[in-house]
Design a protein around this motif. Structure first.
Motif, PDB file in Angstrom:
ATOM      1  N   THR A   1      35.414  56.964  45.385  1.00  0.00           N
ATOM      2  CA  THR A   1      34.979  56.148  44.255  1.00  0.00           C
ATOM      3  C   THR A   1      35.806  54.869  44.180  1.00  0.00           C
ATOM      4  O   THR A   1      37.036  54.913  44.216  1.00  0.00           O
ATOM      5  CB  THR A   1      35.123  56.935  42.937  1.00  0.00           C
ATOM      6  N   ILE A   2      35.104  53.744  44.078  1.00  0.00           N
ATOM      7  CA  ILE A   2      35.766  52.456  44.033  1.00  0.00           C
ATOM      8  C   ILE A   2      35.679  51.882  42.628  1.00  0.00           C
ATOM      9  O   ILE A   2      34.582  51.757  42.078  1.00  0.00           O
ATOM     10  CB  ILE A   2      35.096  51.456  45.004  1.00  0.00           C
ATOM     11  N   GLU A   3      36.823  51.559  42.045  1.00  0.00           N
ATOM     12  CA  GLU A   3      36.862  50.839  40.769  1.00  0.00           C
ATOM     13  C   GLU A   3      37.091  49.376  41.089  1.00  0.00           C
ATOM     14  O   GLU A   3      38.199  48.990  41.452  1.00  0.00           O
ATOM     15  CB  GLU A   3      38.009  51.368  39.889  1.00  0.00           C
ATOM     16  N   LEU A   4      36.077  48.561  40.978  1.00  0.00           N
ATOM     17  CA  LEU A   4      36.220  47.150  41.322  1.00  0.00           C
ATOM     18  C   LEU A   4      36.845  46.383  40.167  1.00  0.00           C
ATOM     19  O   LEU A   4      36.276  46.340  39.079  1.00  0.00           O
ATOM     20  CB  LEU A   4      34.850  46.553  41.640  1.00  0.00           C
ATOM     21  N   PRO A   5      38.010  45.771  40.372  1.00  0.00           N
ATOM     22  CA  PRO A   5      38.585  44.980  39.295  1.00  0.00           C
ATOM     23  C   PRO A   5      37.881  43.631  39.124  1.00  0.00           C
ATOM     24  O   PRO A   5      37.910  43.051  38.046  1.00  0.00           O
ATOM     25  CB  PRO A   5      40.035  44.787  39.745  1.00  0.00           C
ATOM     26  N   MET A   6      37.241  43.152  40.196  1.00  0.00           N
ATOM     27  CA  MET A   6      36.644  41.814  40.157  1.00  0.00           C
ATOM     28  C   MET A   6      35.148  41.865  39.855  1.00  0.00           C
ATOM     29  O   MET A   6      34.482  42.869  40.113  1.00  0.00           O
ATOM     30  CB  MET A   6      36.888  41.088  41.479  1.00  0.00           C
ATOM     31  N   GLY A   7      34.662  40.769  39.321  1.00  0.00           N
ATOM     32  CA  GLY A   7      33.241  40.680  38.989  1.00  0.00           C
ATOM     33  C   GLY A   7      32.410  40.258  40.181  1.00  0.00           C
ATOM     34  O   GLY A   7      32.931  39.977  41.268  1.00  0.00           O
ATOM     35  N   ARG A   8      31.101  40.175  39.979  1.00  0.00           N
ATOM     36  CA  ARG A   8      30.173  39.825  41.058  1.00  0.00           C
ATOM     37  C   ARG A   8      30.417  38.417  41.595  1.00  0.00           C
ATOM     38  O   ARG A   8      30.257  38.155  42.781  1.00  0.00           O
ATOM     39  CB  ARG A   8      28.730  39.941  40.574  1.00  0.00           C
ATOM     40  N   GLN A   9      30.787  37.489  40.700  1.00  0.00           N
ATOM     41  CA  GLN A   9      31.032  36.113  41.151  1.00  0.00           C
ATOM     42  C   GLN A   9      32.219  36.052  42.105  1.00  0.00           C
ATOM     43  O   GLN A   9      32.182  35.325  43.100  1.00  0.00           O
ATOM     44  CB  GLN A   9      31.274  35.194  39.942  1.00  0.00           C
ATOM     45  N   ASP A  10      33.272  36.792  41.817  1.00  0.00           N
ATOM     46  CA  ASP A  10      34.432  36.839  42.713  1.00  0.00           C
ATOM     47  C   ASP A  10      34.048  37.422  44.066  1.00  0.00           C
ATOM     48  O   ASP A  10      34.468  36.922  45.113  1.00  0.00           O
ATOM     49  CB  ASP A  10      35.550  37.693  42.099  1.00  0.00           C
TER      50      ASP A  10
ATOM     51  N   ILE B   1      31.737  52.104  41.852  1.00  0.00           N
ATOM     52  CA  ILE B   1      30.788  52.434  42.913  1.00  0.00           C
ATOM     53  C   ILE B   1      31.303  53.620  43.723  1.00  0.00           C
ATOM     54  O   ILE B   1      32.473  53.656  44.098  1.00  0.00           O
ATOM     55  CB  ILE B   1      30.579  51.213  43.830  1.00  0.00           C
ATOM     56  N   ARG B   2      30.416  54.560  43.977  1.00  0.00           N
ATOM     57  CA  ARG B   2      30.792  55.702  44.797  1.00  0.00           C
ATOM     58  C   ARG B   2      30.027  55.639  46.121  1.00  0.00           C
ATOM     59  O   ARG B   2      28.834  55.337  46.145  1.00  0.00           O
ATOM     60  CB  ARG B   2      30.454  57.009  44.083  1.00  0.00           C
TER      61      ARG B   2
ATOM     62  N   LEU C   1      43.936  50.719  38.354  1.00  0.00           N
ATOM     63  CA  LEU C   1      43.968  50.510  39.799  1.00  0.00           C
ATOM     64  C   LEU C   1      44.946  51.460  40.452  1.00  0.00           C
ATOM     65  O   LEU C   1      46.156  51.326  40.275  1.00  0.00           O
ATOM     66  CB  LEU C   1      44.385  49.071  40.112  1.00  0.00           C
ATOM     67  N   PRO C   2      44.437  52.407  41.214  1.00  0.00           N
ATOM     68  CA  PRO C   2      45.348  53.312  41.902  1.00  0.00           C
ATOM     69  C   PRO C   2      46.141  52.568  42.957  1.00  0.00           C
ATOM     70  O   PRO C   2      45.690  51.559  43.490  1.00  0.00           O
ATOM     71  CB  PRO C   2      44.408  54.331  42.545  1.00  0.00           C
ATOM     72  N   LEU C   3      47.312  53.067  43.270  1.00  0.00           N
ATOM     73  CA  LEU C   3      48.117  52.460  44.335  1.00  0.00           C
ATOM     74  C   LEU C   3      47.427  52.668  45.667  1.00  0.00           C
ATOM     75  O   LEU C   3      46.731  53.666  45.859  1.00  0.00           O
ATOM     76  CB  LEU C   3      49.512  53.095  44.367  1.00  0.00           C
ATOM     77  N   PRO C   4      47.603  51.743  46.593  1.00  0.00           N
ATOM     78  CA  PRO C   4      46.996  51.907  47.912  1.00  0.00           C
ATOM     79  C   PRO C   4      47.638  53.078  48.642  1.00  0.00           C
ATOM     80  O   PRO C   4      48.817  53.361  48.432  1.00  0.00           O
ATOM     81  CB  PRO C   4      47.305  50.585  48.614  1.00  0.00           C
TER      82      PRO C   4
ATOM     83  N   ALA D   1      37.015  50.707  49.632  1.00  0.00           N
ATOM     84  CA  ALA D   1      37.114  52.171  49.573  1.00  0.00           C
ATOM     85  C   ALA D   1      38.402  52.635  50.252  1.00  0.00           C
ATOM     86  O   ALA D   1      39.117  53.497  49.748  1.00  0.00           O
ATOM     87  CB  ALA D   1      35.898  52.804  50.240  1.00  0.00           C
ATOM     88  N   GLU D   2      38.722  52.026  51.399  1.00  0.00           N
ATOM     89  CA  GLU D   2      39.972  52.363  52.102  1.00  0.00           C
ATOM     90  C   GLU D   2      41.184  52.113  51.216  1.00  0.00           C
ATOM     91  O   GLU D   2      42.077  52.945  51.124  1.00  0.00           O
ATOM     92  CB  GLU D   2      40.123  51.505  53.365  1.00  0.00           C
ATOM     93  N   ARG D   3      41.190  50.951  50.576  1.00  0.00           N
ATOM     94  CA  ARG D   3      42.335  50.585  49.749  1.00  0.00           C
ATOM     95  C   ARG D   3      42.395  51.430  48.491  1.00  0.00           C
ATOM     96  O   ARG D   3      43.458  51.579  47.885  1.00  0.00           O
ATOM     97  CB  ARG D   3      42.248  49.105  49.376  1.00  0.00           C
TER      98      ARG D   3
END
Lengths: 227, 227
Positions: free
Chosen positions: B172-181, B214-215, B17-20, B165-167
């Motif tokens: 490119t977005i690395e989502l730490p959370m799953g679809r249910q979250d 996701i990009r 997770l990159p820093l904001p 994407a902003e954060r």
DNA sequence: CGCAAACTTGAGCGTACTCAAGCGCAGTGG
DNA sequence: CCACTGCGCTTGAGTACGCTCAAGTTTGCG
């Protein structure tokens, strides 16, 4: 100094709004009263708009206020209702992110932010009180997230009536807002709100003296729906 | 509906997770760092539960955290996600009103409230920083109210991806959370989230390297839906 | 390689929405 | 006194968006 007795209703308005049962710590509010001015606002008049410089904070002395966000196509979300004794307009940024409008003719206490800041420097306790007020607002907003994200129409209306009953300090609720405001607060349409209230009436959970005056007959079905 | 214990058990590979891009004022945060301790939390481990004494505040050093409210029948609302650099756990009352859980193995900075209070007395600027942080949280929560109350499924997912994407400070977005979250955050079901992401992919608005990566290909359709 | 969890896709259904009347009450004027 | 008008609220009929139930597919790890 502002006593409870002074917080009378507007003589022209038929709707009585009792004070909330528990007010915030009196000291902070009284402090505010000494540096604020009064403002009367007509029904449906905008108090501030989205984007205005956030240079004032407000307290409702009498009447009722809603804060609103609009989408471009006209969809509307009512974020919160503020009744007599409650504060609104506390913002982090330079500008208001939501607009505020009077639901009924209302009297407001207006405190300029720069004057408030000066008071804050002198009284650290006031800063704490403001923070707690903001944190409590956050808590309410988060509870509302659950309502909007995960509750059914019946549960939403039941939750709303229960919370209004608490704030009214009685079994009988005098609603200052119309069905459209309630719908936009609960994320429903006006028709669904109306139908759901009728349903609760059929089930003998509530009783309508008039559309704006609702009495709670049986808390249990409402509480069950409140989840 | 999934029960709490069933949620996200797969030990996926650690997600970076990159820093904001923009952190809060460094001064306040550095102050906190000097009086806090570190804590490592496993994936899906509870950091605090609804009802626990609210005696600590936290800052995410690495990983990701969600705050959650559960209804009795298992319906779940994710109130917010906190990524590296963000603070959570600021509460007005005596107890936490929502639970907090680590989404991935995370490292937290833990600050005891009583120590924080002592710092506050010494440094009035810190009190202001804390208030602004709380007010910003309130702003975010209120914007989320509009999403939950008035936006369609496509708009919700588009808004979510844009804000992530902003954060993430990149395309490119690395989502730490799953679809249910994500579903519980957006007030949707997991199936609707999945379908909607597929739809955005078909429309060439986004591109999936993998389910969690996701990009953004074209901001315009997303922004249009963001309203 | 094999299993389990996470994610995706499909088919049918139901809740809340849309569109459209109809009702009731307050204020107004003949 | 009663029709008339306007507005807010209620009720009805049909629809659609998102949900439920049920596979099927992909991914990651032992």
């Amino acid at each position: 100094m502002l006593s409870h007795a002074e917080l009378g209703r507007t003589p022209t308005q038929p709707i009585r709004l009792p004070l909330p049962p528990r007010s915030q710590p009196a000291s902070a509010e009284d402090d505010l009263a000494t540096i604020g001015t009064r403002q009367n606002v007509e029904r449906n008049r905008e108090i501030y708009a989205e984007g205005d410089a956030a240079d004032r904070v407000f307290r409702v002395l009498s009447g009722a206020v809603r804060t609103v966000q609009l989408l471009e196509d006209g969809r509307r979300q009512v974020n919160a209702f503020y009744l007599a004794g409650e504060m609104f307009g506390l913002e982090a940024g330079e500008t208001y992110r939501f607009s505020a409008e009077a639901i009924v003719p209302s009297t407001l206490l207006v405190v300029r932010r720069d004057r408030l800041a000066r008071q804050l420097a002198a009284r650290p306790a006031l800063a704490g009180a403001l923070w707690r007020m903001t944190a409590r607002e956050l808590e309410r907003a988060r509870a509302h997230l659950t309502l909007l994200g995960r509750k059914t129409a019946v549960e939403r209306v039941a939750s709303f009536l229960m919370s209004m009953a608490e704030r009214s300090a009685g079994e009988t609720i005098e609603l200052p807002m119309g069905r459209q405001d309630i719908a936009d607060f609960l994320g429903l349409t006006i028709e669904t709100v109306s139908r759901t209230i009728s349903l609760l009436e059929e089930r003998r959970a509530i009783e309508l003296a008039s559309a704006r005056c609702i009495r709670i007959r049986d808390r249990r079905p409402l509480a069950a729906m409140n989840a």
